[in-house]
Design an enzyme around this catalytic site. Sequence first.
Site, PDB file in Angstrom:
ATOM      1  N   GLN A 156     -14.615  32.930  37.349  1.00 32.41           N
ATOM      2  CA  GLN A 156     -14.081  32.411  38.618  1.00 32.41           C
ATOM      3  C   GLN A 156     -15.193  31.707  39.401  1.00 32.41           C
ATOM      4  O   GLN A 156     -16.248  32.283  39.648  1.00 32.41           O
ATOM      5  CB  GLN A 156     -13.484  33.575  39.438  1.00 32.41           C
ATOM      6  CG  GLN A 156     -12.793  33.136  40.703  1.00 32.41           C
ATOM      7  CD  GLN A 156     -11.579  32.231  40.446  1.00 32.41           C
ATOM      8  OE1 GLN A 156     -10.759  32.484  39.583  1.00 32.41           O
ATOM      9  NE2 GLN A 156     -11.487  31.152  41.205  1.00 32.41           N
ATOM     10  N   ASP A 207     -10.472  27.230  30.755  1.00 32.26           N
ATOM     11  CA  ASP A 207     -10.510  26.439  31.989  1.00 32.26           C
ATOM     12  C   ASP A 207     -10.695  24.943  31.673  1.00 32.26           C
ATOM     13  O   ASP A 207     -10.459  24.096  32.521  1.00 32.26           O
ATOM     14  CB  ASP A 207     -11.675  26.900  32.883  1.00 32.26           C
ATOM     15  CG  ASP A 207     -11.191  27.653  34.122  1.00 32.26           C
ATOM     16  OD1 ASP A 207     -10.014  27.476  34.489  1.00 32.26           O
ATOM     17  OD2 ASP A 207     -12.000  28.397  34.705  1.00 32.26           O
ATOM     18  N   LYS A 248      -4.162  35.440  38.506  1.00 32.10           N
ATOM     19  CA  LYS A 248      -4.344  35.155  37.068  1.00 32.10           C
ATOM     20  C   LYS A 248      -4.009  36.394  36.242  1.00 32.10           C
ATOM     21  O   LYS A 248      -3.353  36.305  35.212  1.00 32.10           O
ATOM     22  CB  LYS A 248      -5.777  34.663  36.812  1.00 32.10           C
ATOM     23  CG  LYS A 248      -5.979  33.242  37.324  1.00 32.10           C
ATOM     24  CD  LYS A 248      -7.421  32.803  37.389  1.00 32.10           C
ATOM     25  CE  LYS A 248      -7.496  31.443  38.097  1.00 32.10           C
ATOM     26  NZ  LYS A 248      -8.847  30.966  38.354  1.00 32.10           N
TER      27      LYS A 248
END
Length: 280
Positions: A96, A119, A52
């Site tokens: 995460q 997200d 990422k």
Amino acid sequence: MAKIIDGKKISQEIKAELKEKVAVLKAAGKTGALAVIQVGEDPASSVYVRNKKNACAYIGIESLAYELPESTTEAELLKLIEELNQKEEVKGILVQLPLPGHICEDKVIQAISPKKDVDGFHPQSVGAMTIGEKGFLSCTPAGIIQLLKRSDVDMEGKHCVVIGRSNIVGKPMALLMLRENATVTIAHSRTKNLPELCKQADILIVAIGKPRFIGAEYVKEGAVVIDVGIHRNENNKLCGDVKFDEVESIASAITPVPGGVGPMTIAMLMSNCVQSIEED
Ligand code: NAP
């Protein structure tokens, strides 16, 4: 033989388009950073986090890394998220997953400002997607829609069977296919006659989380098969939920693992970050 849907190539195209967009936004004085939080040192998570950060560097947005020890308390994590919610330059916040067992993931997801929820997991983002309002889309399902569109797979009126009903893949996937005017069936572990049901699908999207579960007996001749699963086999090689070798000769198009859905998830995360910078 099926056409191979090349997620690596398509994700690269998307990232190149985003890179250009970021340059234009920068020239107009619009910038922003993605905050990436990792708690603990799970090796798989570390790989995802590194990918990422690399993607941010490639498209030209800043990433701020927060690597917290496993012992971080829920309260400490929530406090950091609140600080990042307030920070003007932070346009996206990513925590995460999975988190260590002593931290409630739902609480953490809900603490992220919906304006920075790149997200797409916050209930407000999920609600907006459900009723077709503007908001961040969940990255993996949004990536699959892009894979299908950019491979010229017509979704309208097609029967799509999604296997799996998780909040991060199956459910949003079904909703996005509905948005594309597919006729959608969701299957799960209690579904009866799974092979017969799957065999009716024009588009079969597999997110079961079981290595090489779906073989030829589940697939209609000419179907498009999307494999979301990622596993390491006994030889430490990556494989999906689908028996690629069996299904490839029946399907009209199929995603490989690796190089199918996986790279699209990060591309769509970047797309959400750029959207956040653009809309701010
Ligand atoms: P999950 O939360 O474990 O959900 C699996 C789903 O499959 C559940 O809804 C479950 O049904 C259903 N299922 C399990 N066994 C089944 C069976 N025998 N027959 C029919 N349905 C069955 O997994 P997930 O988070 O959605 O992820 C699925 C896979 O995608 C995993 O391999 C994961 O690693 C991968 N993944 C990949 C990406 C990517 O970027 N490529 C992103 C996310 C996830 P119940 O609800 O009834 O239990």
